[in-house]
Design a protein around this motif. Structure first.
Motif, PDB file in Angstrom:
ATOM      1  N   ARG A  58       7.892  -8.108 -45.673  1.00 34.77           N
ATOM      2  CA  ARG A  58       7.494  -8.575 -44.334  1.00 34.77           C
ATOM      3  C   ARG A  58       8.035  -9.973 -44.034  1.00 34.77           C
ATOM      4  O   ARG A  58       7.887 -10.474 -42.925  1.00 34.77           O
ATOM      5  N   ALA A  59       8.651 -10.585 -45.038  1.00 33.58           N
ATOM      6  CA  ALA A  59       9.269 -11.904 -44.861  1.00 33.58           C
ATOM      7  C   ALA A  59      10.780 -11.762 -45.038  1.00 33.58           C
ATOM      8  O   ALA A  59      11.244 -11.048 -45.924  1.00 33.58           O
ATOM      9  N   PHE A  60      11.532 -12.435 -44.202  1.00 28.01           N
ATOM     10  CA  PHE A  60      12.985 -12.394 -44.314  1.00 28.01           C
ATOM     11  C   PHE A  60      13.559 -13.710 -43.793  1.00 28.01           C
ATOM     12  O   PHE A  60      12.868 -14.492 -43.129  1.00 28.01           O
ATOM     13  N   GLY A  61      14.819 -13.946 -44.113  1.00 27.79           N
ATOM     14  CA  GLY A  61      15.469 -15.185 -43.699  1.00 27.79           C
ATOM     15  C   GLY A  61      16.669 -14.921 -42.821  1.00 27.79           C
ATOM     16  O   GLY A  61      17.322 -13.871 -42.919  1.00 27.79           O
ATOM     17  N   ILE A  62      16.962 -15.900 -41.973  1.00 27.51           N
ATOM     18  CA  ILE A  62      18.131 -15.859 -41.095  1.00 27.51           C
ATOM     19  C   ILE A  62      18.916 -17.148 -41.340  1.00 27.51           C
ATOM     20  O   ILE A  62      18.390 -18.246 -41.140  1.00 27.51           O
ATOM     21  N   GLN A  63      20.167 -17.037 -41.783  1.00 29.83           N
ATOM     22  CA  GLN A  63      20.965 -18.236 -42.011  1.00 29.83           C
ATOM     23  C   GLN A  63      21.308 -18.893 -40.683  1.00 29.83           C
ATOM     24  O   GLN A  63      21.835 -18.254 -39.768  1.00 29.83           O
ATOM     25  N   CYS A  64      21.003 -20.178 -40.586  1.00 29.14           N
ATOM     26  CA  CYS A  64      21.262 -20.935 -39.355  1.00 29.14           C
ATOM     27  C   CYS A  64      21.987 -22.240 -39.697  1.00 29.14           C
ATOM     28  O   CYS A  64      22.285 -22.509 -40.855  1.00 29.14           O
ATOM     29  N   LEU A  65      22.249 -23.038 -38.682  1.00 33.02           N
ATOM     30  CA  LEU A  65      22.984 -24.286 -38.862  1.00 33.02           C
ATOM     31  C   LEU A  65      22.020 -25.409 -39.231  1.00 33.02           C
ATOM     32  O   LEU A  65      21.562 -26.168 -38.384  1.00 33.02           O
ATOM     33  N   SER A  66      21.692 -25.468 -40.499  1.00 32.22           N
ATOM     34  CA  SER A  66      20.774 -26.429 -41.097  1.00 32.22           C
ATOM     35  C   SER A  66      19.379 -26.309 -40.481  1.00 32.22           C
ATOM     36  O   SER A  66      19.060 -25.307 -39.829  1.00 32.22           O
ATOM     37  N   GLY A  67      18.538 -27.316 -40.700  1.00 35.13           N
ATOM     38  CA  GLY A  67      17.173 -27.250 -40.200  1.00 35.13           C
ATOM     39  C   GLY A  67      17.119 -27.292 -38.687  1.00 35.13           C
ATOM     40  O   GLY A  67      16.315 -26.593 -38.054  1.00 35.13           O
ATOM     41  N   THR A  68      17.984 -28.103 -38.089  1.00 33.35           N
ATOM     42  CA  THR A  68      18.007 -28.219 -36.627  1.00 33.35           C
ATOM     43  C   THR A  68      18.352 -26.880 -35.986  1.00 33.35           C
ATOM     44  O   THR A  68      17.702 -26.444 -35.025  1.00 33.35           O
ATOM     45  N   GLY A  69      19.376 -26.219 -36.510  1.00 36.83           N
ATOM     46  CA  GLY A  69      19.760 -24.914 -35.970  1.00 36.83           C
ATOM     47  C   GLY A  69      18.682 -23.873 -36.180  1.00 36.83           C
ATOM     48  O   GLY A  69      18.483 -22.994 -35.331  1.00 36.83           O
ATOM     49  N   SER A  70      17.976 -23.961 -37.314  1.00 33.86           N
ATOM     50  CA  SER A  70      16.876 -23.023 -37.569  1.00 33.86           C
ATOM     51  C   SER A  70      15.757 -23.222 -36.566  1.00 33.86           C
ATOM     52  O   SER A  70      15.168 -22.258 -36.060  1.00 33.86           O
ATOM     53  N   PHE A 101       0.346 -20.548 -33.029  1.00 41.11           N
ATOM     54  CA  PHE A 101       1.476 -20.072 -33.832  1.00 41.11           C
ATOM     55  C   PHE A 101       2.083 -21.213 -34.633  1.00 41.11           C
ATOM     56  O   PHE A 101       2.558 -22.194 -34.068  1.00 41.11           O
ATOM     57  N   PRO A 102       2.096 -21.103 -35.985  1.00 42.16           N
ATOM     58  CA  PRO A 102       2.662 -22.177 -36.806  1.00 42.16           C
ATOM     59  C   PRO A 102       4.179 -22.076 -36.929  1.00 42.16           C
ATOM     60  O   PRO A 102       4.712 -21.024 -37.276  1.00 42.16           O
ATOM     61  N   PHE A 103       4.839 -23.189 -36.647  1.00 43.58           N
ATOM     62  CA  PHE A 103       6.283 -23.295 -36.858  1.00 43.58           C
ATOM     63  C   PHE A 103       6.502 -24.482 -37.797  1.00 43.58           C
ATOM     64  O   PHE A 103       6.465 -25.631 -37.387  1.00 43.58           O
ATOM     65  N   PHE A 104       6.682 -24.174 -39.072  1.00 45.51           N
ATOM     66  CA  PHE A 104       6.864 -25.221 -40.072  1.00 45.51           C
ATOM     67  C   PHE A 104       8.303 -25.737 -40.066  1.00 45.51           C
ATOM     68  O   PHE A 104       9.246 -24.982 -39.844  1.00 45.51           O
ATOM     69  N   ASP A 105       8.437 -27.028 -40.342  1.00 47.92           N
ATOM     70  CA  ASP A 105       9.740 -27.653 -40.544  1.00 47.92           C
ATOM     71  C   ASP A 105       9.770 -28.121 -41.997  1.00 47.92           C
ATOM     72  O   ASP A 105       9.039 -29.033 -42.380  1.00 47.92           O
ATOM     73  N   SER A 106      10.602 -27.465 -42.805  1.00 50.85           N
ATOM     74  CA  SER A 106      10.678 -27.784 -44.240  1.00 50.85           C
ATOM     75  C   SER A 106      12.043 -28.392 -44.548  1.00 50.85           C
ATOM     76  O   SER A 106      13.003 -27.675 -44.837  1.00 50.85           O
ATOM     77  N   ALA A 107      12.102 -29.714 -44.485  1.00 51.72           N
ATOM     78  CA  ALA A 107      13.379 -30.405 -44.709  1.00 51.72           C
ATOM     79  C   ALA A 107      13.491 -31.010 -46.100  1.00 51.72           C
ATOM     80  O   ALA A 107      14.563 -31.478 -46.479  1.00 51.72           O
ATOM     81  N   TYR A 108      12.386 -31.001 -46.866  1.00 46.27           N
ATOM     82  CA  TYR A 108      12.384 -31.782 -48.102  1.00 46.27           C
ATOM     83  C   TYR A 108      11.791 -31.043 -49.297  1.00 46.27           C
ATOM     84  O   TYR A 108      11.293 -31.687 -50.225  1.00 46.27           O
ATOM     85  N   GLN A 109      11.834 -29.722 -49.319  1.00 42.05           N
ATOM     86  CA  GLN A 109      11.224 -29.006 -50.442  1.00 42.05           C
ATOM     87  C   GLN A 109      11.911 -29.401 -51.745  1.00 42.05           C
ATOM     88  O   GLN A 109      13.121 -29.261 -51.901  1.00 42.05           O
ATOM     89  N   GLY A 110      11.134 -29.868 -52.701  1.00 43.81           N
ATOM     90  CA  GLY A 110      11.667 -30.323 -53.974  1.00 43.81           C
ATOM     91  C   GLY A 110      12.092 -31.771 -53.950  1.00 43.81           C
ATOM     92  O   GLY A 110      11.923 -32.501 -54.925  1.00 43.81           O
ATOM     93  N   PHE A 111      12.636 -32.217 -52.835  1.00 49.02           N
ATOM     94  CA  PHE A 111      13.086 -33.598 -52.687  1.00 49.02           C
ATOM     95  C   PHE A 111      11.906 -34.553 -52.597  1.00 49.02           C
ATOM     96  O   PHE A 111      11.984 -35.695 -53.044  1.00 49.02           O
TER      97      PHE A 111
END
Length: 408
Positions: free
Chosen positions: A97-109, A211-221
Protein backbone atom coordinates in the motif's frame (compact mmCIF):
# COMPACT_ATOMS: atom_id res chain seq x y z
CA UNK A 1 8.51 47.60 -27.93
CA UNK A 2 9.05 44.17 -26.42
CA UNK A 3 6.63 41.54 -25.27
CA UNK A 4 8.62 41.58 -22.04
CA UNK A 5 8.33 45.31 -21.22
CA UNK A 6 5.89 44.63 -18.39
CA UNK A 7 8.18 42.15 -16.60
CA UNK A 8 9.23 43.43 -13.18
CA UNK A 9 12.41 42.58 -11.35
CA UNK A 10 11.72 39.79 -8.87
CA UNK A 11 13.10 39.88 -5.34
CA UNK A 12 16.36 37.96 -4.76
CA UNK A 13 16.31 34.58 -3.04
CA UNK A 14 17.93 35.42 0.28
CA UNK A 15 20.01 32.30 0.83
CA UNK A 16 21.58 32.50 -2.63
CA UNK A 17 22.10 36.25 -2.31
CA UNK A 18 24.01 35.70 0.96
CA UNK A 19 26.16 33.10 -0.79
CA UNK A 20 26.99 35.54 -3.61
CA UNK A 21 27.83 38.32 -1.18
CA UNK A 22 30.07 35.91 0.72
CA UNK A 23 31.87 34.84 -2.47
CA UNK A 24 32.39 38.48 -3.50
CA UNK A 25 33.75 39.47 -0.07
CA UNK A 26 37.54 39.74 0.28
CA UNK A 27 37.52 39.96 4.08
CA UNK A 28 39.97 37.30 5.37
CA UNK A 29 37.83 36.14 8.30
CA UNK A 30 34.51 35.95 6.45
CA UNK A 31 32.19 33.07 7.38
CA UNK A 32 29.33 31.53 5.39
CA UNK A 33 26.47 30.32 7.58
CA UNK A 34 23.69 30.65 5.02
CA UNK A 35 23.59 27.77 2.54
CA UNK A 36 22.50 24.42 3.95
CA UNK A 37 25.29 22.20 2.65
CA UNK A 38 27.67 20.04 4.66
CA UNK A 39 31.24 21.19 5.13
CA UNK A 40 34.26 19.43 6.62
CA UNK A 41 36.24 20.74 9.59
CA UNK A 42 38.31 22.58 6.99
CA UNK A 43 35.19 24.25 5.58
CA UNK A 44 35.32 22.24 2.33
CA UNK A 45 32.51 20.41 0.49
CA UNK A 46 32.61 16.64 1.03
CA UNK A 47 31.78 13.96 -1.49
CA UNK A 48 30.90 10.89 0.58
CA UNK A 49 33.44 8.08 0.09
CA UNK A 50 30.61 5.62 -0.52
CA UNK A 51 29.33 7.85 -3.34
CA UNK A 52 32.78 7.79 -4.98
CA UNK A 53 32.79 3.98 -4.74
CA UNK A 54 29.33 3.69 -6.28
CA UNK A 55 30.13 6.13 -9.10
CA UNK A 56 33.25 4.19 -10.07
CA UNK A 57 31.33 0.92 -10.12
CA UNK A 58 28.53 2.40 -12.21
CA UNK A 59 31.00 3.98 -14.65
CA UNK A 60 32.59 0.56 -15.21
CA UNK A 61 29.26 -1.21 -15.73
CA UNK A 62 28.89 -1.37 -19.50
CA UNK A 63 25.44 -2.90 -19.23
CA UNK A 64 24.09 0.52 -18.24
CA UNK A 65 22.95 2.96 -20.90
CA UNK A 66 21.52 6.45 -21.25
CA UNK A 67 17.98 5.48 -22.20
CA UNK A 68 14.99 7.24 -20.62
CA UNK A 69 13.88 6.11 -17.21
CA UNK A 70 10.16 5.34 -16.73
CA UNK A 71 8.03 8.38 -15.90
CA UNK A 72 7.78 7.32 -12.25
CA UNK A 73 11.52 6.72 -12.01
CA UNK A 74 14.03 3.97 -11.27
CA UNK A 75 12.07 1.28 -9.45
CA UNK A 76 15.06 -0.18 -7.56
CA UNK A 77 15.62 3.29 -6.12
CA UNK A 78 12.00 4.10 -5.22
CA UNK A 79 11.47 0.73 -3.53
CA UNK A 80 14.66 1.07 -1.48
CA UNK A 81 13.91 4.70 -0.58
CA UNK A 82 10.37 3.89 0.54
CA UNK A 83 11.61 1.02 2.72
CA UNK A 84 14.31 3.27 4.17
CA UNK A 85 11.67 5.77 5.21
CA UNK A 86 8.94 3.47 6.50
CA UNK A 87 11.05 0.49 7.53
CA UNK A 88 10.92 -2.88 5.75
CA UNK A 89 8.52 -4.35 8.30
CA UNK A 90 5.92 -1.61 8.08
CA UNK A 91 2.49 -3.04 7.25
CA UNK A 92 1.98 -0.55 4.40
CA UNK A 93 5.22 -1.78 2.80
CA UNK A 94 4.39 -5.46 3.35
CA UNK A 95 0.86 -4.99 1.98
CA UNK A 96 2.15 -2.97 -1.04
CA UNK A 97 0.00 0.00 0.00
CA UNK A 98 3.10 2.21 0.08
CA UNK A 99 5.09 3.13 -3.01
CA UNK A 100 7.57 5.74 -4.18
CA UNK A 101 7.75 8.11 -7.12
CA UNK A 102 11.19 9.41 -8.15
CA UNK A 103 11.10 13.20 -8.34
CA UNK A 104 13.53 16.11 -8.60
CA UNK A 105 14.86 16.10 -5.04
CA UNK A 106 12.72 17.13 -2.07
CA UNK A 107 11.43 20.27 -3.76
CA UNK A 108 10.23 18.34 -6.80
CA UNK A 109 8.63 15.73 -4.55
CA UNK A 110 6.72 18.45 -2.74
CA UNK A 111 5.62 19.99 -6.02
CA UNK A 112 4.42 16.73 -7.56
CA UNK A 113 2.56 15.82 -4.38
CA UNK A 114 1.02 19.27 -4.09
CA UNK A 115 -0.09 19.22 -7.74
CA UNK A 116 -1.80 15.87 -7.17
CA UNK A 117 -3.55 17.03 -4.00
CA UNK A 118 -4.80 20.20 -5.68
CA UNK A 119 -5.69 18.95 -9.16
CA UNK A 120 -6.85 15.41 -8.44
CA UNK A 121 -8.21 15.65 -4.87
CA UNK A 122 -9.29 19.30 -5.03
CA UNK A 123 -7.36 20.43 -1.93
CA UNK A 124 -7.32 24.22 -1.53
CA UNK A 125 -5.85 24.98 1.92
CA UNK A 126 -2.41 24.08 3.23
CA UNK A 127 -0.83 24.77 6.60
CA UNK A 128 2.85 25.37 7.33
CA UNK A 129 4.74 25.96 10.55
CA UNK A 130 5.67 29.46 11.73
CA UNK A 131 8.49 29.65 10.78
CA UNK A 132 9.16 27.16 7.99
CA UNK A 133 11.46 26.63 5.03
CA UNK A 134 10.58 29.58 2.83
CA UNK A 135 10.07 27.49 -0.32
CA UNK A 136 7.09 25.57 1.13
CA UNK A 137 4.76 28.50 0.50
CA UNK A 138 6.00 29.15 -3.04
CA UNK A 139 5.80 25.48 -4.07
CA UNK A 140 2.24 24.96 -2.82
CA UNK A 141 0.99 28.28 -4.20
CA UNK A 142 2.49 27.52 -7.60
CA UNK A 143 0.88 24.06 -7.48
CA UNK A 144 -2.56 25.68 -7.34
CA UNK A 145 -3.39 25.89 -3.63
CA UNK A 146 -5.52 28.95 -2.96
CA UNK A 147 -4.70 29.60 0.68
CA UNK A 148 -1.72 29.02 2.93
CA UNK A 149 -2.16 29.31 6.69
CA UNK A 150 0.32 29.18 9.55
CA UNK A 151 0.27 27.00 12.62
CA UNK A 152 2.24 28.15 15.64
CA UNK A 153 5.51 26.33 16.13
CA UNK A 154 8.41 28.38 17.52
CA UNK A 155 8.18 30.12 20.87
CA UNK A 156 10.73 32.99 20.99
CA UNK A 157 10.52 33.24 24.77
CA UNK A 158 11.47 29.63 25.46
CA UNK A 159 13.33 29.15 22.18
CA UNK A 160 11.50 25.87 21.83
CA UNK A 161 8.33 24.30 20.44
CA UNK A 162 4.98 25.95 21.11
CA UNK A 163 3.13 22.65 21.23
CA UNK A 164 -0.03 24.12 22.77
CA UNK A 165 -0.29 26.79 20.06
CA UNK A 166 0.39 24.21 17.36
CA UNK A 167 -2.31 21.85 18.60
CA UNK A 168 -4.83 24.67 18.96
CA UNK A 169 -4.21 25.82 15.39
CA UNK A 170 -4.55 22.27 14.07
CA UNK A 171 -7.83 21.83 15.97
CA UNK A 172 -9.14 24.94 14.21
CA UNK A 173 -8.04 23.79 10.74
CA UNK A 174 -10.84 23.00 8.27
CA UNK A 175 -11.39 19.30 7.63
CA UNK A 176 -9.30 18.03 4.75
CA UNK A 177 -6.60 20.69 5.01
CA UNK A 178 -3.08 19.63 4.03
CA UNK A 179 -0.58 19.98 6.87
CA UNK A 180 3.12 20.26 6.02
CA UNK A 181 5.14 18.56 8.76
CA UNK A 182 8.94 18.42 9.09
CA UNK A 183 9.73 14.79 9.89
CA UNK A 184 12.97 15.66 11.72
CA UNK A 185 15.50 18.49 12.09
CA UNK A 186 12.90 21.22 11.58
CA UNK A 187 14.08 23.90 9.17
CA UNK A 188 14.86 26.60 10.26
CA UNK A 189 14.57 26.07 14.03
CA UNK A 190 16.22 22.68 14.57
CA UNK A 191 13.49 22.08 17.15
CA UNK A 192 11.46 18.86 16.88
CA UNK A 193 8.44 17.51 18.79
CA UNK A 194 9.09 14.71 21.25
CA UNK A 195 7.56 11.27 20.50
CA UNK A 196 4.80 12.07 23.01
CA UNK A 197 4.10 15.39 21.28
CA UNK A 198 4.02 13.66 17.89
CA UNK A 199 1.35 11.34 19.32
CA UNK A 200 -0.75 14.34 20.34
CA UNK A 201 -0.29 15.93 16.91
CA UNK A 202 -1.44 12.69 15.30
CA UNK A 203 -4.49 12.46 17.58
CA UNK A 204 -5.63 15.97 16.65
CA UNK A 205 -5.02 15.44 12.94
CA UNK A 206 -6.96 12.17 12.95
CA UNK A 207 -9.82 13.78 14.87
CA UNK A 208 -9.95 16.75 12.47
CA UNK A 209 -9.38 14.59 9.35
CA UNK A 210 -6.30 16.51 8.23
CA UNK A 211 -3.91 15.25 5.56
CA UNK A 212 -0.23 14.89 6.58
CA UNK A 213 2.41 15.87 4.06
CA UNK A 214 5.81 15.18 5.60
CA UNK A 215 9.01 16.82 4.38
CA UNK A 216 11.95 14.50 5.09
CA UNK A 217 15.16 16.27 4.10
CA UNK A 218 17.49 14.98 6.79
CA UNK A 219 16.86 11.30 7.54
CA UNK A 220 20.05 9.95 9.07
CA UNK A 221 21.77 13.31 8.72
CA UNK A 222 20.01 14.76 11.77
CA UNK A 223 20.81 12.27 14.52
CA UNK A 224 22.97 9.75 12.68
CA UNK A 225 20.18 7.19 13.18
CA UNK A 226 17.95 6.43 10.18
CA UNK A 227 15.22 4.85 12.31
CA UNK A 228 15.08 7.65 14.88
CA UNK A 229 14.85 10.32 12.19
CA UNK A 230 11.95 8.51 10.47
CA UNK A 231 10.02 7.75 13.67
CA UNK A 232 7.34 10.42 13.16
CA UNK A 233 6.44 9.28 9.64
CA UNK A 234 6.40 5.64 10.70
CA UNK A 235 4.19 6.47 13.67
CA UNK A 236 1.62 8.18 11.44
CA UNK A 237 1.65 5.26 9.00
CA UNK A 238 1.15 2.82 11.90
CA UNK A 239 -1.81 4.90 13.10
CA UNK A 240 -3.57 4.31 9.78
CA UNK A 241 -2.96 7.71 8.15
CA UNK A 242 -2.87 8.04 4.41
CA UNK A 243 -0.01 10.42 3.74
CA UNK A 244 2.61 11.84 1.43
CA UNK A 245 6.27 12.26 2.31
CA UNK A 246 8.81 14.17 0.22
CA UNK A 247 12.24 12.58 0.64
CA UNK A 248 15.40 14.43 -0.30
CA UNK A 249 18.79 12.76 -0.71
CA UNK A 250 20.71 16.01 -1.07
CA UNK A 251 21.91 16.14 2.54
CA UNK A 252 22.25 12.53 3.65
CA UNK A 253 24.05 11.45 0.45
CA UNK A 254 25.68 14.82 -0.29
CA UNK A 255 24.05 14.73 -3.74
CA UNK A 256 22.97 18.37 -3.76
CA UNK A 257 23.24 18.91 -7.51
CA UNK A 258 21.94 15.51 -8.62
CA UNK A 259 18.37 16.39 -7.56
CA UNK A 260 17.34 12.96 -6.29
CA UNK A 261 14.04 12.74 -4.45
CA UNK A 262 11.30 10.26 -3.69
CA UNK A 263 7.64 11.01 -3.08
CA UNK A 264 6.46 8.25 -0.76
CA UNK A 265 2.71 7.61 -0.91
CA UNK A 266 0.90 5.61 1.77
CA UNK A 267 -2.66 4.49 1.02
CA UNK A 268 -5.14 2.43 3.04
CA UNK A 269 -6.68 0.66 0.04
CA UNK A 270 -4.47 -1.50 -2.20
CA UNK A 271 -7.04 -1.25 -5.00
CA UNK A 272 -6.32 2.49 -5.33
CA UNK A 273 -2.57 2.17 -5.91
CA UNK A 274 -2.68 1.83 -9.71
CA UNK A 275 -5.24 4.64 -10.04
CA UNK A 276 -3.08 7.03 -8.01
CA UNK A 277 0.03 6.03 -9.94
CA UNK A 278 -1.75 6.63 -13.24
CA UNK A 279 -2.66 10.19 -12.28
CA UNK A 280 0.83 10.91 -10.97
CA UNK A 281 2.18 9.60 -14.28
CA UNK A 282 0.07 12.11 -16.23
CA UNK A 283 1.08 14.99 -13.95
CA UNK A 284 4.79 14.25 -14.29
CA UNK A 285 4.48 13.65 -18.04
CA UNK A 286 3.18 17.21 -18.42
CA UNK A 287 5.78 18.64 -16.05
CA UNK A 288 9.22 17.18 -16.86
CA UNK A 289 8.32 13.81 -18.45
CA UNK A 290 10.81 11.64 -16.54
CA UNK A 291 13.65 12.01 -14.03
CA UNK A 292 17.45 11.81 -14.42
CA UNK A 293 19.17 8.53 -13.63
CA UNK A 294 22.67 9.18 -12.29
CA UNK A 295 21.89 10.14 -8.68
CA UNK A 296 19.12 7.56 -8.39
CA UNK A 297 21.46 4.81 -9.58
CA UNK A 298 24.04 5.83 -6.97
CA UNK A 299 21.52 5.63 -4.14
CA UNK A 300 20.01 2.39 -5.43
CA UNK A 301 23.48 0.84 -5.70
CA UNK A 302 24.31 1.79 -2.10
CA UNK A 303 20.98 0.94 -0.47
CA UNK A 304 20.85 -2.46 -2.17
CA UNK A 305 24.43 -3.44 -1.26
CA UNK A 306 24.85 -4.51 2.38
CA UNK A 307 28.51 -3.49 2.70
CA UNK A 308 28.05 -0.12 1.00
CA UNK A 309 24.87 0.51 3.01
CA UNK A 310 26.83 0.04 6.23
CA UNK A 311 29.60 2.33 4.92
CA UNK A 312 26.99 4.96 4.13
CA UNK A 313 25.58 4.75 7.66
CA UNK A 314 29.10 5.44 8.91
CA UNK A 315 29.31 8.44 6.59
CA UNK A 316 26.10 9.98 7.91
CA UNK A 317 27.22 9.38 11.49
CA UNK A 318 30.41 11.28 10.65
CA UNK A 319 28.40 14.26 9.38
CA UNK A 320 25.87 14.34 12.22
CA UNK A 321 28.61 13.94 14.85
CA UNK A 322 30.61 16.87 13.48
CA UNK A 323 27.55 19.12 13.59
CA UNK A 324 26.79 18.09 17.17
CA UNK A 325 30.39 18.87 18.15
CA UNK A 326 30.15 22.32 16.53
CA UNK A 327 26.96 23.02 18.48
CA UNK A 328 28.76 22.19 21.69
CA UNK A 329 31.80 24.32 20.81
CA UNK A 330 29.68 27.31 19.81
CA UNK A 331 27.64 27.18 23.00
CA UNK A 332 30.78 26.72 25.12
CA UNK A 333 32.40 29.77 23.52
CA UNK A 334 29.29 31.93 23.98
CA UNK A 335 28.99 30.97 27.64
CA UNK A 336 32.70 31.47 28.26
CA UNK A 337 32.43 34.99 26.86
CA UNK A 338 29.46 35.68 29.14
CA UNK A 339 27.24 36.47 26.18
CA UNK A 340 23.87 37.86 27.35
CA UNK A 341 21.03 35.36 27.13
CA UNK A 342 20.55 31.63 27.54
CA UNK A 343 22.33 29.57 24.86
CA UNK A 344 21.24 26.07 25.82
CA UNK A 345 19.02 25.95 22.74
CA UNK A 346 22.12 25.72 20.53
CA UNK A 347 22.79 22.18 21.76
CA UNK A 348 19.14 21.26 22.32
CA UNK A 349 18.34 21.81 18.64
CA UNK A 350 19.20 19.17 16.05
CA UNK A 351 20.21 18.96 12.43
CA UNK A 352 21.81 21.33 9.97
CA UNK A 353 20.36 24.61 11.23
CA UNK A 354 20.21 26.56 14.45
CA UNK A 355 17.67 29.27 15.14
CA UNK A 356 19.97 31.48 17.15
CA UNK A 357 17.36 33.88 18.51
CA UNK A 358 19.03 36.87 16.83
CA UNK A 359 16.50 39.16 15.20
CA UNK A 360 16.71 40.87 11.83
CA UNK A 361 18.72 43.91 12.97
CA UNK A 362 21.18 41.75 14.87
CA UNK A 363 21.54 39.39 11.92
CA UNK A 364 22.26 42.34 9.63
CA UNK A 365 24.93 43.49 12.08
CA UNK A 366 26.54 40.05 11.89
CA UNK A 367 26.75 40.37 8.10
CA UNK A 368 27.75 44.02 7.76
CA UNK A 369 30.12 44.38 10.70
CA UNK A 370 31.53 40.90 11.15
CA UNK A 371 31.20 39.41 7.64
CA UNK A 372 29.32 36.43 9.10
CA UNK A 373 26.79 35.69 6.38
CA UNK A 374 23.49 34.41 7.78
CA UNK A 375 19.77 34.83 7.13
CA UNK A 376 17.90 37.78 8.60
CA UNK A 377 15.67 35.37 10.52
CA UNK A 378 18.66 34.48 12.71
CA UNK A 379 19.04 31.02 11.17
CA UNK A 380 22.59 29.76 10.78
CA UNK A 381 23.88 26.63 9.09
CA UNK A 382 25.91 24.74 11.66
CA UNK A 383 27.82 23.10 8.80
CA UNK A 384 29.58 26.42 8.21
CA UNK A 385 30.88 26.50 11.78
CA UNK A 386 34.34 24.91 12.02
CA UNK A 387 36.99 24.50 14.73
CA UNK A 388 38.95 27.32 13.12
CA UNK A 389 36.11 29.88 12.99
CA UNK A 390 33.86 28.95 15.93
CA UNK A 391 35.60 31.38 18.30
CA UNK A 392 35.26 34.20 15.76
CA UNK A 393 31.56 33.43 15.23
CA UNK A 394 30.96 33.39 18.99
CA UNK A 395 32.75 36.72 19.44
CA UNK A 396 30.66 38.20 16.62
CA UNK A 397 27.45 37.04 18.30
CA UNK A 398 28.72 38.32 21.66
CA UNK A 399 29.51 41.77 20.25
CA UNK A 400 26.18 41.92 18.46
CA UNK A 401 23.93 41.09 21.41
CA UNK A 402 26.08 43.19 23.78
CA UNK A 403 26.03 46.29 21.56
CA UNK A 404 22.36 45.83 20.64
CA UNK A 405 20.86 44.57 23.93
CA UNK A 406 17.54 46.30 23.39
CA UNK A 407 17.10 44.22 20.26
CA UNK A 408 17.70 40.88 22.01
Amino acid sequence: MSWFDTVELGPPIEVFLMNKLYNDDNYPNKVSLGVGAYRTNEGKPWVLPVVRTAEQALANDESLNKEYLPVLGLESFTIAATKMLLGPNNSAVIDNRAFGIQCLSGTGSLRVGAEFLNRILGKKIFYYSNPTWENHKLVFRNAGFEEGREYRYWCPKTRGLDIHGMLEDLRNAPEGSVIILHSCAHNPTGCDPTPEQWDKIGEVMKERRLFPFFDSAYQGFASGDLDKDAAAVRSFADKGFELFCAQSFAKNFGLYNERVGNLTVVLNNLDLVQKVKSQLTLLIRGMYSNPPSHGARIISYVLNNKDLYNQWRDNIRTMSSRIKEMRKMLRDNLERLGTPGDWRHITQQIGMFSYTGLNELQSENMVKKHHVYMLKSGRISMCGVTPSNVEYVAKAIHETVTSMPDKL
